[in-house]
Structures are given as C-alpha cells and as structure tokens.
Design an enzyme around this catalytic site. Structure first.
Site, mmCIF file in Angstrom:
data_model
loop_
_atom_site.group_PDB
_atom_site.id
_atom_site.type_symbol
_atom_site.label_atom_id
_atom_site.label_comp_id
_atom_site.label_asym_id
_atom_site.label_seq_id
_atom_site.Cartn_x
_atom_site.Cartn_y
_atom_site.Cartn_z
ATOM 1 C CB VAL A 89 -0.932 0.029 1.242
ATOM 2 C CG1 VAL A 89 -1.895 1.207 1.158
ATOM 3 C CG2 VAL A 89 -1.702 -1.280 1.375
ATOM 4 C CG ASP A 119 1.008 -5.537 18.172
ATOM 5 O OD1 ASP A 119 0.942 -4.753 19.142
ATOM 6 O OD2 ASP A 119 1.976 -5.560 17.398
ATOM 7 C CG ASP A 162 2.986 -5.846 12.827
ATOM 8 O OD1 ASP A 162 3.577 -6.900 12.539
ATOM 9 O OD2 ASP A 162 3.490 -4.951 13.518
HETATM 10 N N1 LIG Z 1 3.038 -0.054 3.000
HETATM 11 C C1 LIG Z 1 2.752 -1.328 3.269
HETATM 12 N N2 LIG Z 1 1.982 -2.028 2.425
HETATM 13 C C2 LIG Z 1 1.655 -3.309 2.688
HETATM 14 N N3 LIG Z 1 2.079 -3.991 3.766
HETATM 15 C C3 LIG Z 1 2.855 -3.349 4.641
HETATM 16 C C4 LIG Z 1 3.231 -1.998 4.465
HETATM 17 N N4 LIG Z 1 4.002 -1.627 5.520
HETATM 18 C C5 LIG Z 1 4.120 -2.713 6.288
HETATM 19 N N5 LIG Z 1 3.415 -3.756 5.785
HETATM 20 C C6 LIG Z 1 3.288 -5.103 6.306
HETATM 21 O O1 LIG Z 1 3.101 -5.107 7.689
HETATM 22 C C7 LIG Z 1 4.068 -5.928 8.322
HETATM 23 C C8 LIG Z 1 4.438 -5.328 9.640
HETATM 24 O O2 LIG Z 1 4.965 -4.058 9.436
HETATM 25 P P1 LIG Z 1 5.334 -3.165 10.642
HETATM 26 O O3 LIG Z 1 5.938 -1.927 10.119
HETATM 27 O O4 LIG Z 1 4.150 -3.038 11.559
HETATM 28 O O5 LIG Z 1 6.446 -4.066 11.344
HETATM 29 P P2 LIG Z 1 6.987 -3.875 12.787
HETATM 30 O O6 LIG Z 1 6.256 -2.755 13.410
HETATM 31 O O7 LIG Z 1 8.459 -3.865 12.689
HETATM 32 O O8 LIG Z 1 6.548 -5.181 13.495
HETATM 33 P P3 LIG Z 1 6.213 -5.206 15.035
HETATM 34 O O9 LIG Z 1 5.084 -4.253 15.244
HETATM 35 O O10 LIG Z 1 5.807 -6.642 15.264
HETATM 36 O O11 LIG Z 1 7.475 -4.802 15.723
HETATM 37 C C9 LIG Z 1 5.229 -5.992 7.362
HETATM 38 O O12 LIG Z 1 5.928 -7.179 7.460
HETATM 39 C C10 LIG Z 1 4.534 -5.901 6.027
HETATM 40 O O13 LIG Z 1 4.129 -7.196 5.613
HETATM 41 MG MG LIG Z 2 3.993 -2.938 13.576
#
Ligand SMILES: Nc1ncnc2c1ncn2[C@@H]1O[C@H](COP(=O)(O)OP(=O)(O)OP(=O)(O)O)[C@@H](O)[C@H]1O
Ligand SMILES: [Mg+2]
Length: 117
Positions: A4, A47, A64
């Site tokens: 996205v 979460d 997530d």
């Molecule tokens: N722009 C985007 N479009 C589609 N999917 C996304 C996008 N950004 C993140 N994601 C998806 O969401 C998942 C989690 O992203 P996020 O940034 O929340 O990770 P994180 O915060 O490091 O994880 P956590 O919250 O468990 O520490 C990613 O692995 C990805 O699959």
């Molecule tokens: Mg996250």
C-alpha cells in the site's frame, strides 16, 4: 496482502497522520468493522493500534498480524480484544470520536460467544 502506497513512498501509519473529525468517525467505523469481521472468523489481532494501521487515500489497511490469536483456544483472547478496542478508541478519541471501549469489547465478545457475528 498487497503493498500500500507509492513505489518509493509507503502509506503512512495512522499514528503519523491526523484525520479530520468528520473523516475520523468513518475510519473508526471501518476499523471496528474489521475487528468484528476477524472475530467472526475466529481471529483477534492482538497488537492492534494506530502503529499497525496504514492510512492511504482515505482508507485504512491493518497490518502486522503475527500476534493474532484464535479466541476459541487462547485464554487471553478476551483481554487482547479489549486492549485492541481500547487502543483504537484511544486514538480516535483524540480526533473527536466518542466511544466506550469497555462496552464495545464486551458486546463483541458476547456476540462472538453466542455466534451472533
Ligand atoms: N506499506 C505497506 N503495504 C503493505 N504492507 C505493509 C506496508 N508496511 C508494512 N506492511 C506489512 O506489515 C508488516 C508489519 O509491518 P510493521 O511496520 O508493523 O512491522 P513492525 O512494526 O516492525 O513489526 P512489530 O510491530 O511486530 O514490531 C510488514 O511485514 C509488512 O508485511
Ligand atoms: Mg507494527
């Protein structure tokens, strides 16, 4: 799930944007409709917060899911649901949405238990 955002510019997190009050209510309804749908399919996100919701072109995409649990087997599911709903209400409360997270979570859980979702 699809990416996205723009090629080099991913959609921002809901946490990092400030929806207008009239938009906030609609987005809140959409997020809560997602929570309800997941529950109907035996999923509690676990979460959920504005850090795990993307905002793009006026719509929301929840990300997530590694912490997701099955409410039929996980004894913490009800508490996780309550926390998810509380986080959502807390965020949208800052943008004028008035909602009672305790009541909303209790109602969702009751409907889940009675297979009314
Ligand atoms: N722009 C985007 N479009 C589609 N999917 C996304 C996008 N950004 C993140 N994601 C998806 O969401 C998942 C989690 O992203 P996020 O940034 O929340 O990770 P994180 O915060 O490091 O994880 P956590 O919250 O468990 O520490 C990613 O692995 C990805 O699959
Ligand atoms: Mg996250």
């Amino acid at each position: 799930m699809e990416y996205v955002g723009l090629p080099h510019d991913p959609a921002p997190l809901l946490h990092d944007v400030a929806p207008a009050p009239d938009e906030a209510h609609d987005l809140f309804t959409r997020v809560m409709r997602n929570v309800e749908l997941w529950l109907a399919y035996n999923v509690v996100h676990g979460d959920l917060s504005a850090f795990n919701i993307l905002w793009w072109e006026g719509n929301v995409t929840i990300i997530d899911f590694p912490h997701a649990v099955d409410p039929h087997v996980n004894p913490n599911a009800r508490d996780l649901l309550a926390r998810d709903v509380d986080n959502v209400c807390r965020y949208f409360g800052r943008y004028g949405v008035r909602a009672d997270p305790v009541r909303l979570a209790a109602r969702l859980w009751r409907r889940f238990l009675h297979a009314e979702l």
